[in-house]
Design a protein around this motif. Structure first.
Motif, mmCIF file in Angstrom:
data_model
loop_
_atom_site.group_PDB
_atom_site.id
_atom_site.type_symbol
_atom_site.label_atom_id
_atom_site.label_comp_id
_atom_site.label_asym_id
_atom_site.label_seq_id
_atom_site.Cartn_x
_atom_site.Cartn_y
_atom_site.Cartn_z
ATOM 1 N N ILE A 8 21.521 0.305 -15.563
ATOM 2 C CA ILE A 8 21.613 1.339 -16.594
ATOM 3 C C ILE A 8 21.075 0.806 -17.919
ATOM 4 C CG2 ILE A 8 23.212 2.734 -17.966
ATOM 5 C CD1 ILE A 8 24.957 2.953 -15.476
ATOM 6 N N GLU A 9 21.433 -0.429 -18.250
ATOM 7 C CA GLU A 9 20.931 -1.049 -19.479
ATOM 8 C C GLU A 9 19.400 -1.136 -19.458
ATOM 9 O OE1 GLU A 9 20.971 -5.356 -21.791
ATOM 10 O OE2 GLU A 9 21.890 -5.142 -19.830
ATOM 11 N N ASP A 10 18.855 -1.565 -18.336
ATOM 12 C CA ASP A 10 17.406 -1.693 -18.212
ATOM 13 C C ASP A 10 16.719 -0.340 -18.351
ATOM 14 O OD1 ASP A 10 15.012 -3.293 -17.543
ATOM 15 O OD2 ASP A 10 14.994 -1.991 -15.766
ATOM 16 N N LEU A 11 17.284 0.690 -17.765
ATOM 17 C CA LEU A 11 16.711 2.026 -17.853
ATOM 18 C C LEU A 11 16.627 2.499 -19.299
ATOM 19 C CD1 LEU A 11 15.810 4.752 -16.529
ATOM 20 C CD2 LEU A 11 18.228 5.380 -16.582
ATOM 21 N N PHE A 12 17.716 2.371 -20.028
ATOM 22 C CA PHE A 12 17.732 2.879 -21.394
ATOM 23 C C PHE A 12 16.940 1.996 -22.347
ATOM 24 C CE2 PHE A 12 21.083 5.503 -19.781
ATOM 25 C CZ PHE A 12 20.975 6.654 -20.544
ATOM 26 N N VAL A 13 17.123 0.671 -22.277
ATOM 27 C CA VAL A 13 16.484 -0.219 -23.243
ATOM 28 C C VAL A 13 14.985 -0.306 -23.014
ATOM 29 C CG1 VAL A 13 16.358 -2.614 -24.018
ATOM 30 C CG2 VAL A 13 18.570 -1.548 -23.651
ATOM 31 N N ASN A 14 14.570 -0.438 -21.786
ATOM 32 C CA ASN A 14 13.162 -0.700 -21.513
ATOM 33 C C ASN A 14 12.333 0.551 -21.275
ATOM 34 O OD1 ASN A 14 13.577 -3.463 -21.733
ATOM 35 N ND2 ASN A 14 14.141 -3.633 -19.585
ATOM 36 N N TYR A 15 12.944 1.680 -21.003
ATOM 37 C CA TYR A 15 12.165 2.866 -20.684
ATOM 38 C C TYR A 15 12.465 4.042 -21.609
ATOM 39 C CZ TYR A 15 11.093 0.242 -16.500
ATOM 40 O OH TYR A 15 10.672 -0.728 -15.648
ATOM 41 N N LEU A 16 13.725 4.484 -21.655
ATOM 42 C CA LEU A 16 14.046 5.703 -22.391
ATOM 43 C C LEU A 16 13.995 5.521 -23.903
ATOM 44 C CD1 LEU A 16 16.927 7.100 -20.174
ATOM 45 C CD2 LEU A 16 14.505 7.686 -20.127
#
Length: 73
Positions: A8-16
């Motif tokens: 979830i962290e990777d999704l928000f920080v690196n993409y969204l």
């Protein structure tokens, strides 16, 4: 379970939220907060529209204004 939260962290920080990194490094306060003003205007337009719709239903008498709207009241 920790891999789930890291995902979830990777999704928000690196993409969204990646496009928002552009605003972080701007020197202008107004330029940095442009996205906030855009969201504010969208929210204001939505609130005015919602209040207009509520007034239409209120004027038509479709709203149930009984004192006890729930059985436990």
């Amino acid at each position: 379970m920790s891999k789930f939260f890291y995902g979830i962290e990777d999704l928000f920080v690196n993409y969204l939220f990646a496009p928002l990194d552009f605003f972080r490094f701007m020197d202008s306060w107004w330029g940095s907060n442009t996205i906030n003003w855009i969201f504010f205007v969208i929210g204001l337009i939505a609130a005015v529209y919602w209040m207009g719709q509520l007034k239409i239903f209120n004027d038509n008498g479709e709203e149930d204004k009984s004192i006890s709207s729930h059985s436990y009241l």
